[in-house]
Design a protein around this motif. Sequence first.
Motif, short mmCIF file in Angstrom:
data_model
loop_
_atom_site.label_atom_id
_atom_site.label_comp_id
_atom_site.label_asym_id
_atom_site.label_seq_id
_atom_site.Cartn_x
_atom_site.Cartn_y
_atom_site.Cartn_z
N ARG A 96 -2.98 0.90 8.56
CA ARG A 96 -2.62 -0.01 7.46
C ARG A 96 -2.75 -1.48 7.85
NH1 ARG A 96 -0.10 2.55 3.05
NH2 ARG A 96 0.81 4.59 3.48
N LYS A 136 6.34 1.11 6.40
CA LYS A 136 5.42 2.25 6.30
C LYS A 136 4.80 2.50 7.67
CE LYS A 136 3.63 0.73 1.77
NZ LYS A 136 2.40 0.35 1.04
N GLN A 147 7.53 6.42 4.61
CA GLN A 147 7.88 5.11 4.05
C GLN A 147 9.37 5.00 3.81
OE1 GLN A 147 5.72 3.81 0.67
NE2 GLN A 147 3.77 4.61 1.40
N GLU A 171 6.06 -4.51 4.73
CA GLU A 171 5.43 -5.24 3.63
C GLU A 171 6.48 -5.77 2.68
OE1 GLU A 171 1.84 -2.00 3.07
OE2 GLU A 171 2.85 -2.80 1.31
N ALA A 172 6.23 -6.94 2.13
CA ALA A 172 7.11 -7.44 1.06
C ALA A 172 7.05 -6.45 -0.10
CB ALA A 172 6.64 -8.81 0.60
N VAL A 174 6.66 -5.61 -3.70
CA VAL A 174 6.01 -6.35 -4.77
C VAL A 174 6.58 -5.92 -6.12
CG1 VAL A 174 3.80 -6.86 -5.89
CG2 VAL A 174 3.88 -6.45 -3.42
N PHE A 176 5.59 -5.45 -9.00
CA PHE A 176 4.34 -5.42 -9.78
C PHE A 176 4.59 -4.97 -11.23
CE2 PHE A 176 4.53 -1.48 -7.14
CZ PHE A 176 4.67 -0.54 -8.15
N GLU A 179 0.39 -0.35 -11.46
CA GLU A 179 -0.52 0.02 -10.38
C GLU A 179 -1.86 0.41 -10.97
OE1 GLU A 179 1.10 2.11 -6.85
OE2 GLU A 179 2.81 2.50 -8.14
N ASN A 256 -3.37 -2.77 -2.05
CA ASN A 256 -2.39 -1.92 -1.37
C ASN A 256 -3.07 -1.08 -0.29
OD1 ASN A 256 -0.07 -0.46 -0.68
ND2 ASN A 256 -0.49 1.10 -2.23
N GLU A 257 -3.99 -0.22 -0.72
CA GLU A 257 -4.72 0.55 0.30
C GLU A 257 -6.06 1.00 -0.24
OE1 GLU A 257 -2.33 3.86 1.47
OE2 GLU A 257 -2.40 4.81 -0.49
P1 AMP Z 1 1.21 3.83 -0.54
O1 AMP Z 1 1.33 5.07 0.31
O2 AMP Z 1 1.02 2.59 0.26
O3 AMP Z 1 0.16 3.98 -1.61
O4 AMP Z 1 2.59 3.70 -1.30
C1 AMP Z 1 3.06 4.68 -2.23
C2 AMP Z 1 3.70 4.03 -3.43
O5 AMP Z 1 4.84 3.24 -3.02
C3 AMP Z 1 2.79 3.05 -4.15
O6 AMP Z 1 1.95 3.73 -5.04
C4 AMP Z 1 3.80 2.15 -4.83
O7 AMP Z 1 4.32 2.76 -5.99
C5 AMP Z 1 4.92 2.05 -3.82
N1 AMP Z 1 4.71 0.88 -2.94
C6 AMP Z 1 3.97 0.85 -1.81
N2 AMP Z 1 3.93 -0.37 -1.26
C7 AMP Z 1 4.70 -1.17 -2.04
C8 AMP Z 1 5.07 -2.55 -2.00
N3 AMP Z 1 4.66 -3.35 -1.02
N4 AMP Z 1 5.84 -3.02 -3.01
C9 AMP Z 1 6.27 -2.20 -4.00
N5 AMP Z 1 5.98 -0.89 -4.09
C10 AMP Z 1 5.19 -0.36 -3.13
#
Ligand code: AMP
Length: 362
Positions: A96, A136, A147, A171-172, A174, A176, A179, A256-257
């Motif tokens: 990441r 994470k 996470q 990570e901060a 967000v 949002f 998505e 995000n990724e």
């Molecule tokens: P990821 O595995 O990084 O895709 O994270 C899984 C889910 O967690 C994402 O689809 C978001 O709904 C939530 N999430 C991940 N990172 C963040 C972030 N920095 N701020 C807010 N929600 C997050």
Amino acid sequence: MRVAIVGGGQLGRMLVQAGERLGVACVSLDPATDSPAAQVGPAITGAYDDPTALAELVDGADVVTYEFENVPVDAMRALGRTVLPPPAALEAAQDRIAEKTLFTDVGLPVPTFAAVDDPSSLASGVEAVGLPAVLKTRRFGYDGKGQAVLRSAELAEDAWRAVGEVPSILEAFVPFDRELSIVAVRAADGELRCYPLVENHHREGILRVSYAPAPALTDELQTAAEAHARAVGDRLGYVGVFAIELFQAGGTLLGNEMAPRVHNSGHWTIEGAETSQFENHLRAICGLPLGDVGAHGHVAMVNVIGQEPDAAAILAIPGAHLHSYGKQPRPGRKLGHVTLLADDPDALRERVLQVSGHLTDA
Ligand code: AMP
């Protein structure tokens, strides 16, 4: 053309199915004998880093590809074969920090982040990033696993234990609006085509529903996302399909990724787009012309998680197409998906509600 696929899950299965129509012969490799891909085409059983199994897999193949991002990079480089997407993309997506650094380097903004290797770097990370924040694991996270949301500095030790005390990223958090994801296909000559942005809804870290095109999608947003996808694809010399998951906050997109492969938020393209993401991936890695990426009206994709639904009930819904991956039911497991087509957004939402009413997700 012959394509060797590392991995035999549902993504491999749908690649095999797309290849069958194109006359591209695919063979998959998976540790399970009855993998979803093995049920629809020739397959080799073995570990992803087993040299004997890999040698058998690539024997006679024109190109090697993969359907999940935790494929061992060294094993791919050691093949001495054309591996597409390039292993550099795997390397970036497996970590990441590398991923967010790549996004930053090409001008895609990301949430403020800090590397965390121990409790003291977590404490300094909290200072730098602020709270709330999300901790994470750097590697091997998927579907929200590995996470922890951190809301107060006193709970830092708990969060560190929750992610397993392994190298991580803070990570901060967000706030949002929604998505989104952009699914793109890039050819070896640099041509890039992007499907319309998709709006994704997750629960318990697992994708549940995607809407394509994303509701209220503007040309500005699509153009901005495409520019980011182009920058990432160019930087990696990418060939094949990839997805970038984005947070939309006002008019801003944050990265995000990325997934260096076909993606769950692109499954709608099988019935909902002129060319599916699976076909376009094969076209790109086989050096064939890319296909049109336009959507057929309003499309949604609903994941089937945990338990198989009543197929008759789903198929009685107008515009519904059921895909079953041939997997054993297990809580939280993706077993299939339903694609829904409709003439207008209201009818589409109604159909999504109907499908969701028939899913008993465990
Ligand atoms: P990821 O595995 O990084 O895709 O994270 C899984 C889910 O967690 C994402 O689809 C978001 O709904 C939530 N999430 C991940 N990172 C963040 C972030 N920095 N701020 C807010 N929600 C997050």
